[in-house]
Design a protein around this motif. Structure first.
Motif, PDB file in Angstrom:
ATOM      1  N   LEU A  14     -70.020 -28.060  18.367  1.00 58.12           N
ATOM      2  CA  LEU A  14     -69.071 -28.928  19.070  1.00 58.12           C
ATOM      3  C   LEU A  14     -69.743 -30.145  19.699  1.00 58.12           C
ATOM      4  O   LEU A  14     -69.075 -30.968  20.332  1.00 58.12           O
ATOM      5  CB  LEU A  14     -68.326 -28.127  20.134  1.00 58.12           C
ATOM      6  CG  LEU A  14     -67.407 -27.036  19.596  1.00 58.12           C
ATOM      7  CD1 LEU A  14     -66.923 -26.152  20.724  1.00 58.12           C
ATOM      8  CD2 LEU A  14     -66.242 -27.633  18.818  1.00 58.12           C
ATOM      9  N   GLN A  48     -58.142 -26.369  22.175  1.00 52.85           N
ATOM     10  CA  GLN A  48     -57.803 -27.754  21.800  1.00 52.85           C
ATOM     11  C   GLN A  48     -57.881 -28.678  23.016  1.00 52.85           C
ATOM     12  O   GLN A  48     -58.456 -29.775  22.939  1.00 52.85           O
ATOM     13  CB  GLN A  48     -56.393 -27.819  21.183  1.00 52.85           C
ATOM     14  CG  GLN A  48     -56.295 -27.331  19.781  1.00 52.85           C
ATOM     15  CD  GLN A  48     -56.915 -28.297  18.780  1.00 52.85           C
ATOM     16  OE1 GLN A  48     -57.352 -29.393  19.108  1.00 52.85           O
ATOM     17  NE2 GLN A  48     -56.966 -27.866  17.538  1.00 52.85           N
ATOM     18  N   GLU A  49     -57.316 -28.230  24.131  1.00 52.54           N
ATOM     19  CA  GLU A  49     -57.350 -29.033  25.355  1.00 52.54           C
ATOM     20  C   GLU A  49     -58.786 -29.234  25.834  1.00 52.54           C
ATOM     21  O   GLU A  49     -59.161 -30.330  26.255  1.00 52.54           O
ATOM     22  CB  GLU A  49     -56.506 -28.379  26.444  1.00 52.54           C
ATOM     23  CG  GLU A  49     -55.019 -28.409  26.145  1.00 52.54           C
ATOM     24  CD  GLU A  49     -54.195 -27.516  27.057  1.00 52.54           C
ATOM     25  OE1 GLU A  49     -54.742 -26.976  28.050  1.00 52.54           O
ATOM     26  OE2 GLU A  49     -52.996 -27.348  26.760  1.00 52.54           O
ATOM     27  N   THR A  51     -61.424 -29.400  24.113  1.00 55.60           N
ATOM     28  CA  THR A  51     -62.165 -30.286  23.211  1.00 55.60           C
ATOM     29  C   THR A  51     -61.409 -31.594  22.966  1.00 55.60           C
ATOM     30  O   THR A  51     -61.690 -32.305  21.997  1.00 55.60           O
ATOM     31  CB  THR A  51     -62.456 -29.581  21.867  1.00 55.60           C
ATOM     32  OG1 THR A  51     -61.215 -29.163  21.285  1.00 55.60           O
ATOM     33  CG2 THR A  51     -63.383 -28.392  22.054  1.00 55.60           C
ATOM     34  N   ASN A  52     -60.468 -31.902  23.844  1.00 54.80           N
ATOM     35  CA  ASN A  52     -59.700 -33.154  23.772  1.00 54.80           C
ATOM     36  C   ASN A  52     -59.025 -33.369  22.419  1.00 54.80           C
ATOM     37  O   ASN A  52     -58.954 -34.499  21.931  1.00 54.80           O
ATOM     38  CB  ASN A  52     -60.585 -34.354  24.130  1.00 54.80           C
ATOM     39  CG  ASN A  52     -61.077 -34.273  25.541  1.00 54.80           C
ATOM     40  OD1 ASN A  52     -60.319 -33.977  26.472  1.00 54.80           O
ATOM     41  ND2 ASN A  52     -62.373 -34.502  25.729  1.00 54.80           N
ATOM     42  N   HIS A  53     -58.578 -32.288  21.810  1.00 52.42           N
ATOM     43  CA  HIS A  53     -57.836 -32.340  20.540  1.00 52.42           C
ATOM     44  C   HIS A  53     -58.593 -33.115  19.453  1.00 52.42           C
ATOM     45  O   HIS A  53     -57.982 -33.785  18.625  1.00 52.42           O
ATOM     46  CB  HIS A  53     -56.438 -32.931  20.757  1.00 52.42           C
ATOM     47  CG  HIS A  53     -55.630 -32.158  21.740  1.00 52.42           C
ATOM     48  ND1 HIS A  53     -54.899 -31.056  21.381  1.00 52.42           N
ATOM     49  CD2 HIS A  53     -55.471 -32.299  23.088  1.00 52.42           C
ATOM     50  CE1 HIS A  53     -54.304 -30.552  22.458  1.00 52.42           C
ATOM     51  NE2 HIS A  53     -54.631 -31.283  23.506  1.00 52.42           N
ATOM     52  N   GLN A  54     -59.910 -33.000  19.443  1.00 51.30           N
ATOM     53  CA  GLN A  54     -60.735 -33.718  18.463  1.00 51.30           C
ATOM     54  C   GLN A  54     -60.848 -33.000  17.130  1.00 51.30           C
ATOM     55  O   GLN A  54     -61.317 -33.581  16.153  1.00 51.30           O
ATOM     56  CB  GLN A  54     -62.141 -33.945  19.031  1.00 51.30           C
ATOM     57  CG  GLN A  54     -62.173 -34.862  20.222  1.00 51.30           C
ATOM     58  CD  GLN A  54     -63.577 -34.983  20.800  1.00 51.30           C
ATOM     59  OE1 GLN A  54     -64.510 -34.343  20.346  1.00 51.30           O
ATOM     60  NE2 GLN A  54     -63.715 -35.822  21.811  1.00 51.30           N
ATOM     61  N   HIS A  55     -60.465 -31.710  17.084  1.00 57.19           N
ATOM     62  CA  HIS A  55     -60.669 -30.915  15.874  1.00 57.19           C
ATOM     63  C   HIS A  55     -59.419 -30.106  15.558  1.00 57.19           C
ATOM     64  O   HIS A  55     -58.638 -29.780  16.448  1.00 57.19           O
ATOM     65  CB  HIS A  55     -61.848 -29.949  16.068  1.00 57.19           C
ATOM     66  CG  HIS A  55     -63.094 -30.600  16.548  1.00 57.19           C
ATOM     67  ND1 HIS A  55     -63.878 -31.399  15.747  1.00 57.19           N
ATOM     68  CD2 HIS A  55     -63.702 -30.588  17.760  1.00 57.19           C
ATOM     69  CE1 HIS A  55     -64.915 -31.833  16.435  1.00 57.19           C
ATOM     70  NE2 HIS A  55     -64.825 -31.365  17.670  1.00 57.19           N
ATOM     71  N   ASP A  56     -59.268 -29.758  14.285  1.00 53.05           N
ATOM     72  CA  ASP A  56     -58.140 -28.898  13.922  1.00 53.05           C
ATOM     73  C   ASP A  56     -58.478 -27.441  14.265  1.00 53.05           C
ATOM     74  O   ASP A  56     -59.628 -27.100  14.571  1.00 53.05           O
ATOM     75  CB  ASP A  56     -57.751 -29.068  12.453  1.00 53.05           C
ATOM     76  CG  ASP A  56     -58.818 -28.644  11.460  1.00 53.05           C
ATOM     77  OD1 ASP A  56     -59.714 -27.840  11.796  1.00 53.05           O
ATOM     78  OD2 ASP A  56     -58.745 -29.112  10.310  1.00 53.05           O
TER      79      ASP A  56
END
Length: 189
Positions: A14, A48-49, A51-56
Motif C-alpha cells: 500500500l 477503502q476509506e 486508503t482514500n479510495h485509491q484501490h479497488d
C-alpha cells in the motif's frame, strides 16, 4: 504456526512504511473482522476509506492477504509426521475468513488439517478462554498445543493443556516425540 505472518508486507504493497500510518479505525475494523463482528463488505468499506479510495476491492483483498507469508521451515515435515502417526491436526487461530482462505490456499499440506476453531466463529481472540473452551467442546483437549505467543500458551496451560511455545518446527517435533513414543518391536510380544 504453519505460515509466516508479516503485516509489513501489506504496508509495503500500500506504500506505507510503518503501522503509525494505519488509521486506528481500520485497525479496529480488522479486529472486528477477526472476531466476526463485521462482514467482509463492511471491512472493505472501512479499508477503502483508510486508503482514500485509491484501490479497488480486489487490490485491497490481495494487499491484506500478503500478510500471510510462506511456509515456516520444517512445518510440512512436522505436520506429515504427526498426521501419519495417527493424530488429528486442528487449527486454533485468530483469523478472518479472508486470511483463513489464504492460509488454505498457500498450505500445500492443507489436506492434513482436519478442522479448526477460528476467532471469527467464536467471537473472541486468544488468550480469551472462550477460544480454548470452544476447542475442548469440539475436539477435546489436545495432546499438544503450540503457539508463538507465550501468553496464548500460558492460557492453554492454565486449562491443563500441554502447551509449547513455538520457536521452530525442529523443536516442536522434539516436543511431539516426547509425547508420542513409537512402541519397541518387542512390545507386541
Amino acid at each position: 504456526v504453519c505460515l509466516h505472518v508479516d503485516p509489513a508486507q501489506c504496508l509495503r504493497k500500500l506504500g506505507a512504511t510503518s503501522m503509525d500510518q494505519v488509521p486506528q479505525e481500520f485497525l479496529k475494523a480488522c479486529r472486528e473482522f477477526e472476531v466476526g463482528k463485521i462482514e467482509e463488505e463492511e471491512w472493505l468499506k472501512i479499508f477503502q476509506e483508510a486508503t482514500n479510495h485509491q484501490h479497488d476491492d480486489e487490490f485491497l483483498r490481495d494487499a491484506f492477504n500478503t500478510i500471510i507469508g510462506d511456509h515456516i521451515h520444517g512445518m510440512r515435515n512436522f505436520v506429515e509426521t504427526v498426521a501419519y502417526a495417527g493424530y488429528r491436526l486442528v487449527f486454533l487461530s485468530d483469523t478472518s475468513p479472508l486470511h483463513l482462505n489464504e492460509c488454505f490456499r498457500k498450505l500445500d499440506f492443507a489436506n492434513l488439517i482436519t478442522g479448526g476453531i477460528y476467532s471469527f466463529e467464536v467471537g473472541y481472540l486468544k488468550p480469551d478462554s472462550a477460544m480454548y473452551v470452544a476447542m475442548e467442546r469440539r475436539y477435546g483437549v489436545p495432546c499438544l498445543y503450540t503457539d508463538d505467543k507465550p501468553g496464548n500458551c500460558e492460557a492453554a496451560a492454565n486449562l491443563g493443556w500441554n502447551a509449547h511455545v513455538f520457536t521452530s518446527a525442529h523443536e516442536l517435533l522434539k516436543e511431539f516425540r516426547t509425547i508420542h513414543q513409537e512402541p519397541d518391536d518387542d512390545s507386541s510380544l
